[in-house]
Design an enzyme around this catalytic site. Structure first.
Site, PDB file in Angstrom:
ATOM      1  CB  ALA A  50     -51.419  -1.326 -78.604  1.00  0.00           C
ATOM      2  CB  VAL A  52     -56.240  -3.072 -78.874  1.00  0.00           C
ATOM      3  CG1 VAL A  52     -55.637  -1.925 -78.056  1.00  0.00           C
ATOM      4  CG2 VAL A  52     -57.749  -3.136 -78.704  1.00  0.00           C
ATOM      5  CE1 TYR A  53     -53.488   1.749 -77.973  1.00  0.00           C
ATOM      6  CE2 TYR A  53     -51.460   2.334 -79.083  1.00  0.00           C
ATOM      7  CZ  TYR A  53     -52.174   2.160 -77.921  1.00  0.00           C
ATOM      8  OH  TYR A  53     -51.577   2.409 -76.714  1.00  0.00           O
ATOM      9  CD  GLN A  54     -57.661   3.653 -83.562  1.00  0.00           C
ATOM     10  OE1 GLN A  54     -58.327   3.636 -82.526  1.00  0.00           O
ATOM     11  NE2 GLN A  54     -56.402   4.120 -83.591  1.00  0.00           N
ATOM     12  NE  ARG A  55     -61.325  -4.954 -82.119  1.00  0.00           N
ATOM     13  CZ  ARG A  55     -62.477  -5.602 -82.256  1.00  0.00           C
ATOM     14  NH1 ARG A  55     -62.761  -6.204 -83.407  1.00  0.00           N
ATOM     15  NH2 ARG A  55     -63.344  -5.662 -81.265  1.00  0.00           N
TER      16      ARG A  55
END
Length: 334
Positions: A50, A52-55
């Site tokens: 995704a 959003v996983y660690q931006r």
């Protein structure tokens, strides 16, 4: 490794999917690449991430691994969008302008020309679902996305999305990614029936219940230290303070006993159970290390007997809320 259709699409995916939420957090880049190597060596072809996983870091790790590997046409790469990626008012959600930006950013980070499965990470109450679904269709037609799916939807939201896509001739909702495990079976009340009716493939996340189903927690020992529950035992859907109930320990007793009889680990038994539930296309693993991944992969070809499945079903049955589910079930039995 076994393979199944991704929902009602013609694409086959491994029944275990490598989840990468830990990439860039618990797993540094060499560890992440080691997991990817081991997963593919074991016959896995389905990788989920995704933005959003660690931006974006998780996607970047995968992208550099794919570039180093030199090919990706034998793999199915899935990612998601919806969660905040910045502080601005339009840095979250599923609006058309935002999705047009986020898909291009994910393509750059993953270093691919198309995303195999692009998913709405959660329902967006601010954006009409028609706008999101039409944008998904535009992305499929533009060749940037091959299939679309959703995650963390309620039953009515999923049914509405499926009907709107069909009515308007847009790209169909191919998959649902929900929390699903022996301790969290509530999706069986409405979401599973919708998926079976609409041919939507289920991709369970947290199949081990945030570590609960590995058997490492005890009723008389509150977790502490550098574990997911030890760091914050009172918060989250899998929190120790929420799960420390009789039903949990009843489920874990059954899992441990079946594991001992089969010469398997509790995690492998729990993964085998959820992977063979109706409608499941692939189960998303969330290992932090190659060693944890190796243990999880031991469930790839493990099939439970009918007696074992029934024992786990009985131990984990959450029962039906009195209304409307229990009320409707009682009427249907008359």
């Amino acid at each position: 490794m076994r393979y199944r259709n991704l929902g009602q699409t013609g694409t086959l995916v491994s029944t275990l999917c490598l989840g990468t939420m830990n990439f860039g957090k618990e797993s540094d880049e060499p560890t992440a690449h080691g997991q990817l190597d081991r997963f593919v060596e074991s016959g896995g072809n389905f990788i989920d991430t995704a933005d959003v996983y660690q931006r974006g870091t998780s996607e970047e790790f995968i992208g550099r691994w794919l570039s180093k590997r030199g090919r990706h046409d034998d793999l199915v790469i899935a990612t998601k969008a919806r969660m905040p990626m910045g502080e601005g008012p339009n840095e979250a959600g599923l609006s058309k302008p935002r999705l047009m930006r986020t898909v291009d950013a994910s393509l750059r980070r993953l270093q691919v020309e198309a995303i195999d499965l692009y998913q709405a990470h959660c329902w967006d109450p601010r954006t009409p679902v028609e706008e999101t679904l039409e944008t998904f269709d535009d992305l499929v037609r533009a060749g940037k996305v091959r299939y679309v799916g959703v995650s963390n939807f309620a039953g009515w939201q999923l049914q509405r999305a499926a009907l709107l896509a069909r009515h308007n001739g847009w790209a169909r909702v191919a998959t649902l990614q929900p929390q699903y495990n022996l301790l969290a079976r509530e999706i069986e009340w409405e979401l599973v029936p919708v998926c079976l009716l609409e041919g939507i493939g289920i991709l369970p996340w947290s199949p081990l219940g945030g570590g609960w189903l590995t058997g490492k927690y005890r009723p008389d020992q509150r977790p502490t230290g550098a574990t997911r529950l030890g760091e914050d035992p009172g918060r989250g859907v899998e929190a120790y303070d929420k799960r420390n109930i009789d039903r949990t320990w009843r489920v874990l007793d059954a899992v441990r006993e079946i594991a001992a009889d089969r010469g398997a680990t509790p995690a492998q038994i729990a993964l085998a159970w959820v992977t063979d539930r109706p409608g499941v296309s692939s189960t998303i693993l969330g290992a932090r290390t190659v060693e944890q991944l190796d243990d999880n992969l031991g469930a790839a070809d493990l099939e439970l007997s009918e007696a074992e499945r029934q024992r786990l079903d009985d131990a984990s049955d959450p029962g039906l809320p009195a209304y409307p589910y229990g009320f409707i079930a009682d009427l249907g039995a008359r």
